[in-house]
Every structure is written in C-alpha cells, then in structure tokens.
Write a protein that holds these residues in place. Structure first.
Motif, PDB file in Angstrom:
ATOM      1  N   TRP A 183     -24.963 -32.810   1.104  1.00 53.42           N
ATOM      2  CA  TRP A 183     -23.911 -32.340   2.030  1.00 53.42           C
ATOM      3  C   TRP A 183     -22.563 -32.238   1.292  1.00 53.42           C
ATOM      4  O   TRP A 183     -21.814 -31.299   1.503  1.00 53.42           O
ATOM      5  N   THR A 287     -27.725 -24.687   7.605  1.00 49.97           N
ATOM      6  CA  THR A 287     -26.504 -25.169   8.231  1.00 49.97           C
ATOM      7  C   THR A 287     -25.382 -25.146   7.206  1.00 49.97           C
ATOM      8  O   THR A 287     -25.630 -25.250   6.000  1.00 49.97           O
ATOM      9  N   GLU A 293     -19.142 -35.129   9.459  1.00 49.24           N
ATOM     10  CA  GLU A 293     -20.426 -35.305  10.126  1.00 49.24           C
ATOM     11  C   GLU A 293     -21.291 -36.320   9.378  1.00 49.24           C
ATOM     12  O   GLU A 293     -21.150 -36.527   8.175  1.00 49.24           O
ATOM     13  N   ASP A 294     -22.180 -36.920  10.117  1.00 45.13           N
ATOM     14  CA  ASP A 294     -23.126 -37.884   9.560  1.00 45.13           C
ATOM     15  C   ASP A 294     -24.235 -37.100   8.869  1.00 45.13           C
ATOM     16  O   ASP A 294     -25.014 -36.399   9.521  1.00 45.13           O
ATOM     17  N   ALA A 298     -27.340 -35.143  10.576  1.00 41.88           N
ATOM     18  CA  ALA A 298     -27.382 -33.701  10.398  1.00 41.88           C
ATOM     19  C   ALA A 298     -28.661 -33.264   9.695  1.00 41.88           C
ATOM     20  O   ALA A 298     -29.198 -32.182   9.969  1.00 41.88           O
ATOM     21  N   ARG A 330     -25.856 -30.068  18.076  1.00 40.04           N
ATOM     22  CA  ARG A 330     -25.624 -30.604  16.739  1.00 40.04           C
ATOM     23  C   ARG A 330     -24.955 -31.969  16.829  1.00 40.04           C
ATOM     24  O   ARG A 330     -23.948 -32.123  17.531  1.00 40.04           O
ATOM     25  N   THR A 332     -22.668 -35.260  15.992  1.00 35.90           N
ATOM     26  CA  THR A 332     -21.403 -35.548  15.324  1.00 35.90           C
ATOM     27  C   THR A 332     -21.262 -37.051  15.204  1.00 35.90           C
ATOM     28  O   THR A 332     -21.972 -37.812  15.869  1.00 35.90           O
ATOM     29  N   PRO A 333     -20.345 -37.538  14.331  1.00 38.64           N
ATOM     30  CA  PRO A 333     -20.221 -38.986  14.123  1.00 38.64           C
ATOM     31  C   PRO A 333     -19.933 -39.783  15.383  1.00 38.64           C
ATOM     32  O   PRO A 333     -20.369 -40.906  15.527  1.00 38.64           O
ATOM     33  N   ARG A 337     -21.956 -33.794  21.170  1.00 40.86           N
ATOM     34  CA  ARG A 337     -22.886 -32.745  20.801  1.00 40.86           C
ATOM     35  C   ARG A 337     -22.159 -31.414  20.701  1.00 40.86           C
ATOM     36  O   ARG A 337     -21.420 -31.017  21.609  1.00 40.86           O
TER      37      ARG A 337
END
Length: 357
Positions: A183, A287, A293-294, A298, A330, A332-333, A337
């Motif tokens: 990432w 993506t 983001e984690d 992800a 999707r 998120t931390p 969503r």
C-alpha cells in the motif's frame, strides 16, 4: 550501562589504597576509566549500535583489560582474565565468524601481556595463559555454535509461520504482513494495487479420481509455474485448498489483465508425471490506496472483490479471467464505510469492463 558501571567502578579504585599503582600508570588508568564513561553517553543517546561498532568495543574491552592489569598493584587478584568473559560472549553472540576469530586470537595475547609481570616462570605463565585464554575461547566458540543453531531454528520456524508447507508459497499471515509495504509503494507512486484470486477448476475431481497425493503434486506443480510467472515484487500466496492469490502493484487495469492472462496460461501449462492438466479461473480487483486506511482491512476487502470476480469467471465457463466484483463498502480506520473507488475496469476475456473498479 556496562560501560558506565565498569568505568565508574574503575574510577572508585583510584580512591582505594594499594589498588592502582603510583606513577605514570595512575593517570593512564584514570583516563581509560573516564573514556569508558564518556563512550557510554552516545550509546545511551542513540540507543543502538552496529556490528562494526560492536566489534570495536569488543577489541576495546581486550585493550582495557590489558591497561587495567598493567596499572594495578596485584593483577592476579584485581584483574583476573575473567574480565574478558563479557567481550568474549558479545563477540560470540553478535559478531560475524571472522570477527569472532580475531577476538579469539586477541584474547590469549591480552592475557599474556596482562599476566607477564605476575608470573616470572615462563612455564607458569604459559599454563596460566593457556588455561585462562583457552577456557575463554572455548566458551566463546560454544556460544557461537549455539547462536548459529538458534538462527537456523528461528529461520525454520519463520518459514513455517509465513510459508505454506505444501507449496512453499506465502500463506495468509505473510500476505497480511506484506500489505502495508504494498500500500505504501502504491501511494508513493500514484499506482493501483491489484488482487488476483486464482481457483483451480474442478480440482475436487482430481482428488476424488486420482487421490490426494496426486492432487498435492498438481498443486505443487501449479505453484512452481505461478512462482516463475509472477513479478519479483508480487506476493503469491495460498489462501487454502486450491485457492491462491497474487497481490501486486500495477499502473493500469490493462496491466493487471495481461498479468492475469499470463497466470492463467501458466496454470494450463503446468504438468506432473501422474496428474492431469488443470485450468484456472481468475478474478481481478483493483484499488487506489488512500492515506490513512488500514492496509490489512483494505487487503481483504480487495480480495473479496477479486473472489467475487473469480466466481464470475467460473460461471462464464471457467478457464478464463474476469474483472471486478459488484461494488462493496470500503473499510476505513474509524469503521466508517465508503463506496468503492471509481477506477475503470480492463477489457478482459469473457467479462465486460465494470464501472465499479
């Protein structure tokens, strides 16, 4: 802390009677102990040390022992060769073999110089040096052997933890560990992360008809073929059973499609002596990583999309590549969503491009 303790204790000896000799040796002794204390300061500040610095400190320990032995009144009583035990153990545990060999040569030399004036009889001196230095070097060598064995065991344990024992590919844990690196690289380059889920078509029939031993051989053959096809930067992992995944960075959906097609052909070309040829259905999902983001969450969100695309390939007749699953929220931390990113899908065989890429 050892430098501080040794230097501080040595400075205390200056205040004691009949320990440090009077004359020129006294300031040399004081300067040596003060230097040890001063050298501890940058180590405490940096809180880390390299191999070459460790090597230098080990040899310095040998030298300090000689200085101490030459500057005190009774070396046999106050400067026994056991003072060299710590440098010997550090050398055995942290240094390379040739560095350890250098210290094992320096140890008897240091003992010889330190004990020279205490044993006028050459035979007695030789016995003292042989026994003391020999025991120190023997302990150092034994610890070094144990350290090497420990490293081999740790490497084997790590392989068991991060590798699939049947195919030798990465496992789920290693895949998750590699996600943050993937990432980060994709964000820095402004690129996309692609996940490709590979499922061997009708693999259950291979096990039922030919037996599990042949099925295992087919899996190993496919794993070798895929490992020879993926790029060095890609992560090829076995999720379980006959399902594998490739995680990599691509510039555009077309690049992901071309790689997936090469993987499909590699599976079709894999052969074993007794097992049948197999084909694979491959699903792709892409993506574009975003800040904050984690990566692990992800990753599995992306793999889920690729897995759904793989089912699309199976429903379309198998032995083909399909791109992109239906939109999914999707992660998120903070648990919120988000909708899927808008990355156009590639034109892949048997599957129309998706607007939800």
């Amino acid at each position: 802390m050892l430098l501080l303790t040794g230097g501080g204790t040595g400075l205390v000896n200056l205040a004691l009677d009949d320990v440090v000799r009077d004359g020129p040796g006294r300031p040399v002794y004081a300067a040596t102990m003060a230097a040890l204390v001063l050298m501890a300061v940058p180590l405490l500040v940096r809180r880390r040390i390299g191999r070459w610095q460790t090597f230098a400190l080990v040899l310095l320990g040998d030298l300090v022992y000689v200085v101490v032995a030459l500057c005190i009144d009774d070396p046999v009583r106050y400067a026994t060769p056991l003072m060299l035990l710590f440098p010997a153990l550090v050398a055995a545990w942290f240094l390379r073999p040739w560095m350890l060999a250098v210290n094992m040569v320096a140890t008897p030399l240091a003992v010889l110089v330190a004990m020279w004036s205490s044993y006028p009889d050459p035979v007695a001196l030789a016995v003292q040096v042989g026994v003391s230095a020999g025991m120190l070097d023997l302990v150092s060598f034994a610890v070094s052997v144990l350290r090497r064995r420990e490293r081999r065991l740790l490497a084997a344990a790590e392989a068991l933890v991060l590798r699939d024992p049947l195919t030798g590919l990465s496992n789920r844990r290693h895949l998750v560990e590699q996600a943050p690196r993937t990432w980060r690289q994709a964000r820095r380059g402004g690129l996309r992360v692609a996940a490709m889920v590979i499922d061997l078509d009708h693999f259950k029939q291979v096990n039922d008809v030919h037996g599990h031993a042949v099925g295992d051989a087919v899996l190993q053959s496919v794993a070798r073929a895929l490992a020879d096809t993926v790029r060095p930067s890609d992560v090829l992992a076995r999720l379980g059973g006959e399902e594998l995944v490739v995680l990599g960075i691509v510039g555009d959906p077309g690049e992901a499609g071309r790689l997936a097609e090469r993987l499909r052909l590699a599976v079709a070309g894999a052969r074993t002596e007794d097992g049948p040829a197999v084909t694979a259905s491959i699903g792709i999902a892409l993506t574009r990583p975003v800040d904050g983001e984690d990566a692990a969450a992800a990753l599995w969100w992306l793999v889920d999309r690729a897995d759904a695309a793989m089912y699309t390939a199976e429903q379309g007749g198998r032995d083909r590549v399909a791109g992109f699953s239906p939109p999914r929220p999707r992660p998120t931390p903070d648990g919120e969503r988000l909708g899927p990113p808008t990355v156009p899908g590639p034109a892949l065989p048997g599957h129309a491009p998706s607007d939800a890429g």
